[in-house]
Design a protein around this motif. Structure first.
Motif, mmCIF file in Angstrom:
data_model
loop_
_atom_site.group_PDB
_atom_site.id
_atom_site.type_symbol
_atom_site.label_atom_id
_atom_site.label_comp_id
_atom_site.label_asym_id
_atom_site.label_seq_id
_atom_site.Cartn_x
_atom_site.Cartn_y
_atom_site.Cartn_z
ATOM 1 N N MET A 1 0.821 -1.214 0.000
ATOM 2 C CA MET A 1 0.000 0.000 0.000
ATOM 3 C C MET A 1 0.850 1.258 0.000
ATOM 4 S SD MET A 1 -2.977 -0.822 2.744
ATOM 5 C CE MET A 1 -4.575 -1.154 2.061
ATOM 6 N N VAL A 2 0.253 2.333 -0.536
ATOM 7 C CA VAL A 2 0.877 3.644 -0.437
ATOM 8 C C VAL A 2 0.661 4.172 0.980
ATOM 9 C CG1 VAL A 2 0.676 4.163 -2.890
ATOM 10 C CG2 VAL A 2 -1.177 4.791 -1.348
ATOM 11 N N SER A 3 1.427 5.177 1.362
ATOM 12 C CA SER A 3 1.493 5.583 2.763
ATOM 13 C C SER A 3 0.149 5.959 3.391
ATOM 14 C CB SER A 3 2.494 6.709 2.956
ATOM 15 O OG SER A 3 2.122 7.817 2.184
ATOM 16 N N ASP A 4 -0.699 6.734 2.706
ATOM 17 C CA ASP A 4 -1.977 7.128 3.314
ATOM 18 C C ASP A 4 -2.851 5.911 3.598
ATOM 19 O OD1 ASP A 4 -1.208 9.740 3.207
ATOM 20 O OD2 ASP A 4 -2.479 10.278 1.506
ATOM 21 N N SER A 5 -2.932 5.015 2.639
ATOM 22 C CA SER A 5 -3.733 3.811 2.828
ATOM 23 C C SER A 5 -3.126 2.911 3.886
ATOM 24 C CB SER A 5 -3.852 3.042 1.505
ATOM 25 O OG SER A 5 -4.521 3.820 0.549
ATOM 26 N N ARG A 6 -1.808 2.832 3.907
ATOM 27 C CA ARG A 6 -1.117 2.015 4.916
ATOM 28 C C ARG A 6 -1.441 2.530 6.315
ATOM 29 N NH1 ARG A 6 5.017 1.432 4.265
ATOM 30 N NH2 ARG A 6 4.683 -0.422 5.501
ATOM 31 N N PHE A 7 -1.362 3.850 6.474
ATOM 32 C CA PHE A 7 -1.632 4.454 7.778
ATOM 33 C C PHE A 7 -3.046 4.124 8.237
ATOM 34 C CE2 PHE A 7 -3.301 7.995 10.287
ATOM 35 C CZ PHE A 7 -2.426 7.966 11.364
ATOM 36 N N GLU A 8 -4.014 4.305 7.344
ATOM 37 C CA GLU A 8 -5.419 4.064 7.701
ATOM 38 C C GLU A 8 -5.650 2.607 8.083
ATOM 39 O OE1 GLU A 8 -9.393 2.688 7.147
ATOM 40 O OE2 GLU A 8 -7.931 2.397 5.558
ATOM 41 N N LEU A 9 -5.128 1.667 7.296
ATOM 42 C CA LEU A 9 -5.324 0.255 7.596
ATOM 43 C C LEU A 9 -4.563 -0.147 8.861
ATOM 44 C CD1 LEU A 9 -6.531 -2.496 6.930
ATOM 45 C CD2 LEU A 9 -4.557 -2.912 5.437
ATOM 46 N N ALA A 10 -3.337 0.327 9.015
ATOM 47 C CA ALA A 10 -2.559 0.006 10.215
ATOM 48 C C ALA A 10 -3.266 0.520 11.465
ATOM 49 C CB ALA A 10 -1.148 0.586 10.113
ATOM 50 N N GLN A 11 -3.800 1.724 11.395
ATOM 51 C CA GLN A 11 -4.527 2.297 12.532
ATOM 52 C C GLN A 11 -5.763 1.474 12.848
ATOM 53 O OE1 GLN A 11 -7.719 4.212 12.006
ATOM 54 N NE2 GLN A 11 -7.899 4.189 14.207
ATOM 55 N N TRP A 12 -6.533 1.141 11.831
ATOM 56 C CA TRP A 12 -7.765 0.373 12.038
ATOM 57 C C TRP A 12 -7.459 -0.985 12.651
ATOM 58 C CZ3 TRP A 12 -9.694 -4.311 10.367
ATOM 59 C CH2 TRP A 12 -11.056 -4.529 10.562
ATOM 60 N N PHE A 13 -6.470 -1.676 12.051
ATOM 61 C CA PHE A 13 -6.179 -3.026 12.491
ATOM 62 C C PHE A 13 -5.523 -3.039 13.873
ATOM 63 C CE2 PHE A 13 -4.667 -7.404 12.123
ATOM 64 C CZ PHE A 13 -5.779 -7.980 11.535
ATOM 65 N N CYS A 14 -4.631 -2.092 14.130
ATOM 66 C CA CYS A 14 -4.008 -1.999 15.455
ATOM 67 C C CYS A 14 -5.081 -1.771 16.516
ATOM 68 C CB CYS A 14 -2.978 -0.862 15.462
ATOM 69 S SG CYS A 14 -2.176 -0.613 17.062
ATOM 70 N N ASN A 15 -6.022 -0.881 16.231
ATOM 71 C CA ASN A 15 -7.120 -0.628 17.157
ATOM 72 C C ASN A 15 -7.897 -1.911 17.452
ATOM 73 O OD1 ASN A 15 -9.101 0.967 18.657
ATOM 74 N ND2 ASN A 15 -10.422 0.613 16.903
ATOM 75 N N LYS A 16 -8.240 -2.661 16.414
ATOM 76 C CA LYS A 16 -8.978 -3.911 16.601
ATOM 77 C C LYS A 16 -8.169 -4.905 17.429
ATOM 78 C CE LYS A 16 -12.586 -2.782 14.178
ATOM 79 N NZ LYS A 16 -13.816 -2.444 14.845
ATOM 80 N N GLN A 17 -6.878 -5.002 17.137
ATOM 81 C CA GLN A 17 -6.033 -5.945 17.865
ATOM 82 C C GLN A 17 -5.893 -5.542 19.332
ATOM 83 O OE1 GLN A 17 -2.669 -5.703 15.055
ATOM 84 N NE2 GLN A 17 -2.781 -7.950 14.968
ATOM 85 N N LEU A 18 -5.706 -4.249 19.584
ATOM 86 C CA LEU A 18 -5.544 -3.795 20.968
ATOM 87 C C LEU A 18 -6.822 -3.962 21.780
ATOM 88 C CD1 LEU A 18 -3.348 -0.615 20.474
ATOM 89 C CD2 LEU A 18 -2.662 -2.810 21.487
#
Length: 185
Positions: free
Chosen positions: A135-152
């Protein structure tokens, strides 16, 4: 034909801009400006007129459209199914669209979200890591944030996951950019 491709391009931009309804709706309106009778315009009108609370009607429309629909309708269906928590349908549509470079980032993101929604966490982790790599950086950030939130939300031990590390790194990079911008003023 060129004008129809422009309509399809606007429609595609609407699909990938679904996180901001105003931007997405503006692209939908633009897809009808050149050819009001085109398939892209008809699909846009369906989206614009669709009531998010009338999920059954939208599902029925998809059931009618999907068997013979072009890929962009299937892409739209994937987003709809994930948003309405119909994860089995979303995952099936991701498979139906198959590997297609033009929408690979979107498919990777939605595959990971659908797997997570189906409580297939191990598969979701693999899917999100693969998606983040491409992914490009903006999409990476959004997905990483979403998934990290779900995992935490599931476990604090997840703070060391790939998505949480990437999210943390992105925040650090943003802080540096903001510090540079404010020091140059």
């Amino acid at each position: 034909e060129k004008e129809d491709n422009v309509g399809l391009a606007y429609l595609g931009l609407a699909f990938v801009s679904t996180e901001d309804a105003d931007i997405s709706n503006e692209y939908l309106r633009k897809s009808c400006e050149l050819l009001p009778e085109s398939e892209a315009c008809k699909a846009s009108q369906l989206v614009i007129s669709g009531n998010r609370e009338d999920i059954e009607n939208i599902n029925d429309l998809f059931e009618e459209l999907l068997p013979t629909s072009p890929v962009y309708i299937k892409v739209w269906a994937i987003g709809h199914y994930v948003k309405t928590r119909q994860f089995d349908r979303a995952l099936q549509m991701v498979r139906d669209v198959g590997p297609w470079q033009a929408v690979a980032q979107f498919l990777g993101r939605e595959r990971a979200r659908a797997l997570w929604g189906l409580h297939r966490e191990n598969e979701a982790v693999v899917a999100v890591e693969a998606a983040l790599e491409n992914m490009v950086s903006d999409s990476r950030f959004e997905l990483a944030q979403w998934f990290c939130n779900k995992q935490l939300l599931r476990s604090c031990d997840s703070s060391h996951s790939v998505s949480c590390k990437l999210f943390e790194k992105s925040i650090g990079e943003m802080q540096l950019l903001l510090a540079d911008a404010s020091s140059s003023m």
